[in-house]
Design an enzyme around this catalytic site. Structure first.
Site, mmCIF file in Angstrom:
data_model
loop_
_atom_site.group_PDB
_atom_site.id
_atom_site.type_symbol
_atom_site.label_atom_id
_atom_site.label_comp_id
_atom_site.label_asym_id
_atom_site.label_seq_id
_atom_site.Cartn_x
_atom_site.Cartn_y
_atom_site.Cartn_z
ATOM 1 N N LEU A 96 0.860 -1.198 0.000
ATOM 2 C CA LEU A 96 0.000 0.000 0.000
ATOM 3 C C LEU A 96 0.887 1.236 0.000
ATOM 4 C CD1 LEU A 96 -2.766 -0.990 2.589
ATOM 5 C CD2 LEU A 96 -3.118 -0.504 0.148
ATOM 6 N N THR A 112 3.724 -2.039 7.747
ATOM 7 C CA THR A 112 3.233 -1.309 8.914
ATOM 8 C C THR A 112 1.731 -1.080 8.761
ATOM 9 O OG1 THR A 112 3.761 0.779 7.811
ATOM 10 C CG2 THR A 112 5.433 -0.102 9.295
ATOM 11 N N ALA A 126 4.434 -6.298 -9.692
ATOM 12 C CA ALA A 126 5.567 -5.918 -8.827
ATOM 13 C C ALA A 126 6.879 -6.459 -9.378
ATOM 14 C CB ALA A 126 5.303 -6.412 -7.413
ATOM 15 N N ARG A 127 7.243 -7.675 -8.981
ATOM 16 C CA ARG A 127 8.435 -8.329 -9.499
ATOM 17 C C ARG A 127 8.144 -9.818 -9.602
ATOM 18 N NH1 ARG A 127 9.625 -4.145 -11.173
ATOM 19 N NH2 ARG A 127 11.438 -2.845 -10.679
ATOM 20 N N GLU A 143 13.495 -11.682 -17.609
ATOM 21 C CA GLU A 143 12.840 -10.865 -18.643
ATOM 22 C C GLU A 143 13.846 -10.557 -19.752
ATOM 23 O OE1 GLU A 143 10.980 -7.427 -16.848
ATOM 24 O OE2 GLU A 143 9.904 -8.639 -15.425
ATOM 25 N N HIS A 165 6.182 -6.238 -19.249
ATOM 26 C CA HIS A 165 6.615 -5.236 -18.253
ATOM 27 C C HIS A 165 6.233 -3.813 -18.692
ATOM 28 C CE1 HIS A 165 9.667 -4.699 -14.792
ATOM 29 N NE2 HIS A 165 8.868 -3.653 -14.840
HETATM 30 P P1 NAP Z 1 6.639 1.694 -1.996
HETATM 31 O O1 NAP Z 1 6.060 3.062 -2.036
HETATM 32 O O2 NAP Z 1 7.986 1.499 -1.359
HETATM 33 O O3 NAP Z 1 5.563 0.757 -1.241
HETATM 34 C C1 NAP Z 1 5.848 -0.561 -0.905
HETATM 35 C C2 NAP Z 1 4.679 -1.148 -0.129
HETATM 36 O O4 NAP Z 1 4.966 -2.529 0.149
HETATM 37 C C3 NAP Z 1 4.488 -0.463 1.232
HETATM 38 O O5 NAP Z 1 3.130 -0.390 1.555
HETATM 39 C C4 NAP Z 1 5.207 -1.415 2.188
HETATM 40 O O6 NAP Z 1 4.730 -1.388 3.527
HETATM 41 C C5 NAP Z 1 4.885 -2.747 1.556
HETATM 42 N N1 NAP Z 1 5.858 -3.768 1.991
HETATM 43 C C6 NAP Z 1 7.187 -3.822 1.795
HETATM 44 N N2 NAP Z 1 7.732 -4.910 2.355
HETATM 45 C C7 NAP Z 1 6.703 -5.572 2.951
HETATM 46 C C8 NAP Z 1 6.603 -6.766 3.714
HETATM 47 N N3 NAP Z 1 7.689 -7.504 3.995
HETATM 48 N N4 NAP Z 1 5.400 -7.144 4.168
HETATM 49 C C9 NAP Z 1 4.289 -6.405 3.925
HETATM 50 N N5 NAP Z 1 4.306 -5.247 3.197
HETATM 51 C C10 NAP Z 1 5.508 -4.845 2.720
HETATM 52 O O7 NAP Z 1 6.754 1.049 -3.452
HETATM 53 P P2 NAP Z 1 5.906 1.466 -4.759
HETATM 54 O O8 NAP Z 1 6.450 2.708 -5.348
HETATM 55 O O9 NAP Z 1 4.467 1.398 -4.431
HETATM 56 O O10 NAP Z 1 6.319 0.291 -5.763
HETATM 57 C C11 NAP Z 1 6.030 -1.064 -5.484
HETATM 58 C C12 NAP Z 1 6.746 -1.960 -6.473
HETATM 59 O O11 NAP Z 1 6.134 -1.872 -7.751
HETATM 60 C C13 NAP Z 1 8.204 -1.596 -6.781
HETATM 61 O O12 NAP Z 1 9.074 -2.042 -5.773
HETATM 62 C C14 NAP Z 1 8.431 -2.276 -8.091
HETATM 63 O O13 NAP Z 1 8.907 -3.583 -7.867
HETATM 64 C C15 NAP Z 1 7.047 -2.350 -8.716
HETATM 65 N N6 NAP Z 1 6.932 -1.552 -9.958
HETATM 66 C C16 NAP Z 1 6.551 -2.179 -11.088
HETATM 67 C C17 NAP Z 1 6.417 -1.471 -12.282
HETATM 68 C C18 NAP Z 1 5.983 -2.150 -13.546
HETATM 69 O O14 NAP Z 1 5.968 -1.531 -14.616
HETATM 70 N N7 NAP Z 1 5.597 -3.405 -13.507
HETATM 71 C C19 NAP Z 1 6.648 -0.084 -12.281
HETATM 72 C C20 NAP Z 1 7.026 0.525 -11.108
HETATM 73 C C21 NAP Z 1 7.175 -0.216 -9.943
HETATM 74 P P3 NAP Z 1 4.841 -0.065 4.440
HETATM 75 O O15 NAP Z 1 3.852 0.927 3.820
HETATM 76 O O16 NAP Z 1 4.436 -0.508 5.771
HETATM 77 O O17 NAP Z 1 6.264 0.401 4.328
#
Ligand code: NAP
Length: 314
Positions: free
Chosen positions: A146, A170, A228-229, A258, A277
């Site tokens: 989130l 969190t 995500a990944r 990929e 992707h």
């Molecule tokens: P972000 O702002 O860092 O948010 C990450 C979320 O994951 C936060 O809510 C975090 O919790 C939660 N999280 C992390 N580790 C966790 C765990 N062990 N257990 C439970 N929750 C956990 O990241 P974002 O910007 O939203 O991006 C997310 C991901 O999207 C990137 O890391 C990337 O891999 C992927 N992505 C994909 C593309 C695509 O084109 N496919 C493009 C961009 C990004 P907290 O809020 O509590 O910290």
């Protein structure tokens, strides 16, 4: 003399050129150049670099590097290589990317919600048969993650009439979204989910998060969208659940390797939709403006933008 900011990347040359052009336009006081064009004698003066899929050995050549600005949002490879906090890693946080991602999430949630893979398959076999319609208010879409991308996507889905749940590290309080944390929370959320959206970073804790056991907690006939990944889901376990019908369909935009190898079992699987992707690409215009502001602020104040916590790994 303008300070040199190397652009370190393994992207195709054309893309590197374009990035350097748009970044230079936004930062006329910086000399942004491809890393291979930086003279060795200048290495020691370089404090910051802009990166996109860089070779770690190139980064290691710059002994006085303080921080790197990635033009991607996901930085797990950099984090795993530079985890001692000596070089700060700044990832891209761009509201335009959140918008694009939430648009992609909405598109593919509706694709699953309106049974498009099922009707496509019927068309292939010239079958005219109506499937039972379930309205959004009777379905639950859940988000693993989130953060920047997960929260905006969750809100978009909420605005489209679905019940929405979210799981994060969190505890969160978001109006009309049921939020969960921890292993118990994960089990609870999976049990009530119709469509699961993965937007969680890849870390030691989330590597193969969705293995056979956790996938089996999902409500029977649930679907998954992984934006995500690839390594968030264990592919062989996923295929077992798809084959048994426990999982109805998956939309995958990300893979362990990929491009997805041509002979990979996922390509031809009837319950799998493959995307290359593309769910949320970096936008040249908005990203270069954000990077330029980060660098301008650093030059003015010496303050490094918010960087990745190497303990949390995201
Ligand atoms: P972000 O702002 O860092 O948010 C990450 C979320 O994951 C936060 O809510 C975090 O919790 C939660 N999280 C992390 N580790 C966790 C765990 N062990 N257990 C439970 N929750 C956990 O990241 P974002 O910007 O939203 O991006 C997310 C991901 O999207 C990137 O890391 C990337 O891999 C992927 N992505 C994909 C593309 C695509 O084109 N496919 C493009 C961009 C990004 P907290 O809020 O509590 O910290």
């Amino acid at each position: 003399m303008k300070p040199i900011v190397p652009f370190i990347s393994t992207l195709p040359n054309e893309q590197i050129k374009h990035w350097i052009k748009v970044l230079s336009k936004k930062m006329p006081k910086e000399k942004i150049i491809k890393f291979s064009k930086v003279k060795k004698k200048d290495y020691e003066n370089i404090k910051l670099a802009i990166v996109a899929n860089p070779k770690p050995e190139d980064i290691n050549k710059l002994n006085n590097l303080v921080w790197i600005q990635s033009i991607w949002a996901g930085v797990e490879r950099l984090v795993s290589r530079f985890n001692d906090n000596t070089i700060k890693i700044v990832r891209l946080v761009d509201p335009e990317m959140s918008r694009t991602m939430s648009e992609a999430v909405l598109s593919w949630v509706l694709y699953l919600h309106r049974d498009m893979p099922f009707y496509k398959e019927q068309q292939n076999q010239c079958i005219w048969k109506e499937n039972f319609y379930i309205k959004p208010s009777d379905k639950t879409v859940s988000f693993l993650g989130l953060g920047q991308l997960g929260k905006s996507s969750a809100l978009k889905i909420l605005n489209n009439g679905f019940n929405v749940c979210g799981w994060s590290r969190t505890k969160k309080k978001i109006k009309r979204i049921k939020c969960f944390t921890g292993e118990k929370g994960l089990k609870k959320i999976l049990k009530i989910t119709d469509i699961l959206v993965c937007l969680i970073p890849l870390t030691k804790k989330t590597n193969y998060l969705l293995n056979y056991k956790r996938l089996s907690y999902l409500k029977k006939g649930a679907s998954i969208i992984n934006f995500a990944r690839g390594r968030i889901i264990k592919t062989i376990d996923l295929v077992k659940h798809l084959n048994s019908g426990n999982i109805k369909h998956v939309v995958l935009d990300v893979f362990e390797k990929e491009p997805l190898p041509k002979k990979h079992v996922l390509w031809k699987h009837p319950r799998v939709t493959i995307l290359p992707h593309i769910s949320a690409n970096t936008d040249y215009g908005t990203a270069s403006l954000i990077v330029a502001n980060n660098i301008k602020n650093y030059r003015r104040s010496g303050r490094i933008p918010k960087f990745v916590n190497t303990l949390k790994q995201y």
